[in-house]
Write a protein that holds these residues in place. Structure first.
Motif, PDB file in Angstrom:
ATOM      1  N   LEU A 191       0.815  -1.209   0.000  1.00 13.21           N
ATOM      2  CA  LEU A 191       0.000   0.000   0.000  1.00 13.21           C
ATOM      3  C   LEU A 191       0.855   1.267   0.000  1.00 13.21           C
ATOM      4  O   LEU A 191       0.498   2.264  -0.637  1.00 13.21           O
ATOM      5  CB  LEU A 191      -0.935   0.013   1.213  1.00 13.21           C
ATOM      6  N   SER A 192       1.972   1.233   0.716  1.00 12.06           N
ATOM      7  CA  SER A 192       2.854   2.406   0.743  1.00 12.06           C
ATOM      8  C   SER A 192       3.433   2.677  -0.643  1.00 12.06           C
ATOM      9  O   SER A 192       3.589   3.841  -1.046  1.00 12.06           O
ATOM     10  CB  SER A 192       3.976   2.209   1.767  1.00 12.06           C
ATOM     11  N   HIS A 193       3.736   1.617  -1.378  1.00  5.78           N
ATOM     12  CA  HIS A 193       4.225   1.795  -2.755  1.00  5.78           C
ATOM     13  C   HIS A 193       3.114   2.314  -3.662  1.00  5.78           C
ATOM     14  O   HIS A 193       3.370   3.139  -4.553  1.00  5.78           O
ATOM     15  CB  HIS A 193       4.787   0.477  -3.295  1.00  5.78           C
ATOM     16  N   LEU A 194       1.897   1.838  -3.447  1.00  5.96           N
ATOM     17  CA  LEU A 194       0.760   2.333  -4.224  1.00  5.96           C
ATOM     18  C   LEU A 194       0.568   3.827  -3.981  1.00  5.96           C
ATOM     19  O   LEU A 194       0.348   4.595  -4.929  1.00  5.96           O
ATOM     20  CB  LEU A 194      -0.511   1.566  -3.840  1.00  5.96           C
ATOM     21  N   SER A 195       0.667   4.254  -2.721  1.00  8.10           N
ATOM     22  CA  SER A 195       0.522   5.672  -2.391  1.00  8.10           C
ATOM     23  C   SER A 195       1.626   6.500  -3.032  1.00  8.10           C
ATOM     24  O   SER A 195       1.377   7.601  -3.550  1.00  8.10           O
ATOM     25  CB  SER A 195       0.553   5.862  -0.865  1.00  8.10           C
ATOM     26  N   PHE A 196       2.853   5.983  -3.006  1.00  9.90           N
ATOM     27  CA  PHE A 196       3.972   6.707  -3.614  1.00  9.90           C
ATOM     28  C   PHE A 196       3.777   6.835  -5.125  1.00  9.90           C
ATOM     29  O   PHE A 196       4.025   7.901  -5.708  1.00  9.90           O
ATOM     30  CB  PHE A 196       5.283   5.986  -3.293  1.00  9.90           C
ATOM     31  N   MET A 197       3.320   5.752  -5.766  1.00  6.59           N
ATOM     32  CA  MET A 197       3.048   5.798  -7.204  1.00  6.59           C
ATOM     33  C   MET A 197       1.965   6.827  -7.527  1.00  6.59           C
ATOM     34  O   MET A 197       2.076   7.573  -8.511  1.00  6.59           O
ATOM     35  CB  MET A 197       2.614   4.416  -7.705  1.00  6.59           C
ATOM     36  N   ASP A 198       0.928   6.879  -6.699  1.00  2.93           N
ATOM     37  CA  ASP A 198      -0.167   7.815  -6.941  1.00  2.93           C
ATOM     38  C   ASP A 198       0.291   9.266  -6.801  1.00  2.93           C
ATOM     39  O   ASP A 198      -0.138  10.138  -7.566  1.00  2.93           O
ATOM     40  CB  ASP A 198      -1.322   7.534  -5.978  1.00  2.93           C
ATOM     41  N   ILE A 199       1.164   9.527  -5.821  1.00  4.88           N
ATOM     42  CA  ILE A 199       1.697  10.884  -5.660  1.00  4.88           C
ATOM     43  C   ILE A 199       2.497  11.291  -6.894  1.00  4.88           C
ATOM     44  O   ILE A 199       2.320  12.393  -7.440  1.00  4.88           O
ATOM     45  CB  ILE A 199       2.589  10.971  -4.395  1.00  4.88           C
ATOM     46  N   LEU A 200       3.375  10.409  -7.338  1.00  2.11           N
ATOM     47  CA  LEU A 200       4.198  10.705  -8.513  1.00  2.11           C
ATOM     48  C   LEU A 200       3.344  10.863  -9.764  1.00  2.11           C
ATOM     49  O   LEU A 200       3.594  11.751 -10.592  1.00  2.11           O
ATOM     50  CB  LEU A 200       5.231   9.595  -8.732  1.00  2.11           C
ATOM     51  N   HIS A 201       2.337  10.021  -9.884  1.00  2.00           N
ATOM     52  CA  HIS A 201       1.520  10.023 -11.103  1.00  2.00           C
ATOM     53  C   HIS A 201       0.749  11.319 -11.261  1.00  2.00           C
ATOM     54  O   HIS A 201       0.789  11.966 -12.314  1.00  2.00           O
ATOM     55  CB  HIS A 201       0.561   8.830 -11.078  1.00  2.00           C
ATOM     56  N   ILE A 202       0.032  11.710 -10.208  1.00  5.53           N
ATOM     57  CA  ILE A 202      -0.767  12.931 -10.317  1.00  5.53           C
ATOM     58  C   ILE A 202       0.129  14.158 -10.382  1.00  5.53           C
ATOM     59  O   ILE A 202      -0.213  15.158 -11.023  1.00  5.53           O
ATOM     60  CB  ILE A 202      -1.786  13.018  -9.152  1.00  5.53           C
ATOM     61  N   SER A 203       1.314  14.085  -9.750  1.00  9.17           N
ATOM     62  CA  SER A 203       2.258  15.205  -9.787  1.00  9.17           C
ATOM     63  C   SER A 203       2.924  15.336 -11.153  1.00  9.17           C
ATOM     64  O   SER A 203       3.442  16.409 -11.498  1.00  9.17           O
ATOM     65  CB  SER A 203       3.335  15.029  -8.705  1.00  9.17           C
ATOM     66  N   ASN A 204       2.934  14.280 -11.917  1.00  3.86           N
ATOM     67  CA  ASN A 204       3.496  14.292 -13.265  1.00  3.86           C
ATOM     68  C   ASN A 204       2.594  15.037 -14.248  1.00  3.86           C
ATOM     69  O   ASN A 204       3.061  15.496 -15.289  1.00  3.86           O
ATOM     70  CB  ASN A 204       3.714  12.848 -13.739  1.00  3.86           C
ATOM     71  N   ILE A 205       1.309  15.162 -13.904  1.00  2.00           N
ATOM     72  CA  ILE A 205       0.328  15.688 -14.856  1.00  2.00           C
ATOM     73  C   ILE A 205      -0.308  16.999 -14.407  1.00  2.00           C
ATOM     74  O   ILE A 205      -0.312  17.989 -15.137  1.00  2.00           O
ATOM     75  CB  ILE A 205      -0.774  14.628 -15.107  1.00  2.00           C
ATOM     76  N   VAL A 206      -0.850  17.030 -13.193  1.00  6.95           N
ATOM     77  CA  VAL A 206      -1.676  18.166 -12.762  1.00  6.95           C
ATOM     78  C   VAL A 206      -0.890  19.476 -12.625  1.00  6.95           C
ATOM     79  O   VAL A 206      -1.394  20.529 -13.038  1.00  6.95           O
ATOM     80  CB  VAL A 206      -2.438  17.826 -11.467  1.00  6.95           C
ATOM     81  N   PRO A 207       0.316  19.493 -12.018  1.00  4.18           N
ATOM     82  CA  PRO A 207       1.028  20.780 -11.918  1.00  4.18           C
ATOM     83  C   PRO A 207       1.227  21.467 -13.269  1.00  4.18           C
ATOM     84  O   PRO A 207       1.136  22.696 -13.354  1.00  4.18           O
ATOM     85  CB  PRO A 207       2.374  20.384 -11.299  1.00  4.18           C
ATOM     86  N   LYS A 208       1.501  20.695 -14.312  1.00  9.91           N
ATOM     87  CA  LYS A 208       1.638  21.266 -15.653  1.00  9.91           C
ATOM     88  C   LYS A 208       0.313  21.856 -16.120  1.00  9.91           C
ATOM     89  O   LYS A 208       0.270  22.948 -16.716  1.00  9.91           O
ATOM     90  CB  LYS A 208       2.116  20.175 -16.622  1.00  9.91           C
ATOM     91  N   MET A 209      -0.794  21.159 -15.840  1.00 13.41           N
ATOM     92  CA  MET A 209      -2.118  21.676 -16.192  1.00 13.41           C
ATOM     93  C   MET A 209      -2.392  22.995 -15.470  1.00 13.41           C
ATOM     94  O   MET A 209      -2.901  23.951 -16.067  1.00 13.41           O
ATOM     95  CB  MET A 209      -3.198  20.651 -15.808  1.00 13.41           C
TER      96      MET A 209
END
Length: 314
Positions: free
Chosen positions: A63-81
């Motif tokens: 679960l901790s890895h899932l949370s880390f992946m989710d942070i990286l994933h949304i941070s890869n897209i939304v800040p640019k938007m």
């Protein structure tokens, strides 16, 4: 050779989700709120798992890895938007676009495998509890998490290289809110049919097989629970499986529909709508569904908040 240099030297234009209309301002606020909540939820989840010794189990490690992946994933897209909306700029460099594709594919593929590993953990815990220490120990959980990251990275390197290798000799306007493979293929001025078959094979490996294993594991869990005499165990298991399957369907469904269709059947509006589910919404739901509904996690959260409160008073 001259054409390749031309490809590498020009920026792309991301049309994004937003316009200057008032409705888009509301939608922008919604996306921004989801982004903040997602990063906060998943960060808190990682901190809780790290600090609470009783959560140092294979399930919470995954679960901790899932949370880390989710942070990286949304941070890869939304800040640019967000940046594009506030600045009015829609350009993205060739290199930045390549990074978005690489990171996105790494995390999407890794998360697909990780969710399957988590369903296996639940299957072993409920269907084979006596064999759990042998079948699902620290070594196995590290192997699963490491394998999800490694295979996701290898797959991403291949597809990123292939996608950026195609010449973009026409329009460089990407009708999407981030650089995604299907949206990029539309811009290519050469036949990408053979490569699309490779995407389809990857879809089978990362989407169809893991999602099938997840469904099979939860069916087996429900069949096992039905044999129990405790009505409370029934309710708890049905509730857990129901919410888990909602997240799985929200994640795999749009993902499969986007990546396992031929290029000619894609429409920009549909692709953007589907991508919102597996890039923005699901990362915000994962910590709630998989963690914060759990009594142990809630208790650990209370302990962490109390501890921080006491330290501030001192």
């Amino acid at each position: 050779m001259g054409h390749e240099n031309h490809t590498f030297s020009n920026d792309f234009i991301l049309l994004g989700l937003f316009t200057s209309s008032q409705a888009s301002l509301v939608f922008f606020s919604f996306i921004f709120t989801i982004f903040v909540l997602t990063v906060t939820e998943n960060t808190v989840m990682i901190l809780i798992i790290h600090r609470e010794l009783r959560l140092h189990t294979p399930m919470y490690f995954l679960l901790s890895h899932l949370s880390f992946m989710d942070i990286l994933h949304i941070s890869n897209i939304v800040p640019k938007m967000i940046t594009d909306f506030l600045s009015g700029s829609k350009t993205i460099s060739f290199a930045a676009c390549g990074i978005q594709i690489f990171v996105s594919l790494t995390l999407l593929g890794g998360e697909c495998l990780l969710l399957a590993a988590m369903s296996y953990d639940r299957y072993v815990a409920i269907c084979h509890p006596l064999r759990y220490p042998m079948l699902m120990n620290d070594y196995v959980s590290v192997l699963m998490a490491g394998g999800a990251w490694f295979i996701g990275i290898i797959n991403s390197i291949v597809h990123t290289a292939y996608t950026l290798h195609f010449p973009f000799c026409g329009s460089r306007v990407i009708d999407h809110f981030f650089c995604e493979v299907p949206a990029m293929l539309v811009l290519s001025c050469v036949d990408t049919t053979r490569y699309e078959r490779g995407v389809y094979v990857s879809g089978i490996i990362f989407l169809l097989i893991p999602s099938s294993l997840i469904f099979a594991s939860y069916v087996q869990i429900l069949l096992t629970v039905l044999q129990m005499k405790s009505s409370e165990a029934w309710k708890k298991s049905f509730s857990t499986c129901f919410f888990h399957m909602i997240v799985v369907i929200m994640y795999y469904g749009p993902f499969i529909f986007t990546y396992m269709r031929p290029k000619k059947y894609h429409t920009p509006g549909q692709d953007k709508f589907l991508a919102i589910f597996y890039t923005i919404l699901t990362p915000s739901f994962n910590p709630i569904i998989y963690s914060f509904r759990n009594k142990d996690v809630l208790e650990a959260l209370k302990n962490m908040l109390k501890s921080n409160f006491v330290q501030k008073k001192q």
